[in-house]
Scaffold this active site. Sequence first.
Site, PDB file in Angstrom:
ATOM      1  N   GLY A 199       6.726  12.274   7.050  1.00 55.05           N
ATOM      2  CA  GLY A 199       5.164  12.218   7.152  1.00 55.05           C
ATOM      3  C   GLY A 199       4.954  11.007   6.273  1.00 55.05           C
ATOM      4  O   GLY A 199       5.640  10.091   5.697  1.00 55.05           O
ATOM      5  N   GLY A 203       3.622  10.651   3.258  1.00 57.25           N
ATOM      6  CA  GLY A 203       4.131  10.845   2.087  1.00 57.25           C
ATOM      7  C   GLY A 203       5.417  10.188   2.090  1.00 57.25           C
ATOM      8  O   GLY A 203       5.706   9.487   0.974  1.00 57.25           O
ATOM      9  N   THR A 245       2.666  16.094   9.564  1.00 56.51           N
ATOM     10  CA  THR A 245       1.744  16.854  10.012  1.00 56.51           C
ATOM     11  C   THR A 245       0.661  15.758  10.791  1.00 56.51           C
ATOM     12  O   THR A 245       0.093  16.014  11.854  1.00 56.51           O
ATOM     13  CB  THR A 245       0.666  17.511   9.201  1.00 56.51           C
ATOM     14  N   LEU A 300      -6.688  -8.273   4.299  1.00 56.45           N
ATOM     15  CA  LEU A 300      -8.008  -7.795   3.991  1.00 56.45           C
ATOM     16  C   LEU A 300      -7.615  -6.154   3.778  1.00 56.45           C
ATOM     17  O   LEU A 300      -6.912  -5.668   4.478  1.00 56.45           O
ATOM     18  CB  LEU A 300      -9.226  -7.821   4.611  1.00 56.45           C
ATOM     19  N   GLU A 303      -0.080  11.026  -0.977  1.00 61.53           N
ATOM     20  CA  GLU A 303       0.381  11.391  -2.388  1.00 61.53           C
ATOM     21  C   GLU A 303      -1.189  11.338  -3.161  1.00 61.53           C
ATOM     22  O   GLU A 303      -1.765  10.606  -3.466  1.00 61.53           O
ATOM     23  CB  GLU A 303       1.175  10.312  -2.961  1.00 61.53           C
TER      24      GLU A 303
END
Length: 303
Positions: A66, A68, A95, A221, A276
């Site tokens: 995922g 993370g 997920t 940006l 995280e």
Amino acid sequence: MKKPAKTRLVLHKKSCTRPEVKAAVKHVRQSGIDVDVYIPWSRKDLRRFVRQSIKDGAQRIVAGGGDGTLNAVVNAMIWGDARPKASLGILPLGTANDFARGAGIDAKDLMGALELACTGSPTKIDVGRMNDQYFINVASAGFGAEVTATTPQDMKKLLGGMAYSIMGFVKAFQLEPYEGRLILPDGVVKEGSMLIMAVGNSRFAGGGYEVAPQASVTDGLLDVAVVSGLRPDNLSRMVEELRDPVNPRNEHLLYRQLSAFTIETGKPLHVNLDGEPIKGTHFEFRCCPEALSVVRGVAAARQ
């Protein structure tokens, strides 16, 4: 599409036994793609493997997991101000898979996604940096970050992205706003309160919500969206403002595109960095242009 000389798939341990993942790996190998699979047992182990793989000459690192897992791989590939020699591929197995969504990668077609990740031509994209950590997708802060951290894993699996919105509205009207200030590159300080903040290198977070609708991974940006004054009786107004984020008449949504800025708060602020959780009171953000070569879907790569 060319096959990289060395391809390494870093696979999240919770995904390694899924039949469709095994089928995808088998498919690409039968297609003649030589891919080595590694299942790290910790973030530190993942970092060690990725960096050693690059030193050994790996040309493509594929992140299987995922957002993370993707964040961990990105932070392993970029250290200091060095630009990694290897490019990044993505096998979306989480997920939300928000960055993969913005990159035009179909999480429902794992065979196609892995084949693209291993053989697709990479393009250079920007990467965000917050203090000493990198992020490729979105840094969200305020109650939204707490939602991500506190939503039960079973609910995430059952409801997918909807779990974030359900838990979000439960919490939204219970939390006190964060008082803080936004320090712009020219030294201008904007003080005020905030319930939700999103810093987007890409557009999506929370399972497909466009939290930074103007964001692009190639514009140099970061898009900053700050929501204040959220109440049950002004939700319709907020929806209107989200549809037109750069409208100067917006009352509850501040939207800016910046190359760098600093956020300071009086009380510790919850931040979710690509999945995280982090907590602090001082956050220095900057965009690192063209810091990473990433394989994206054809439509996304043309943007």
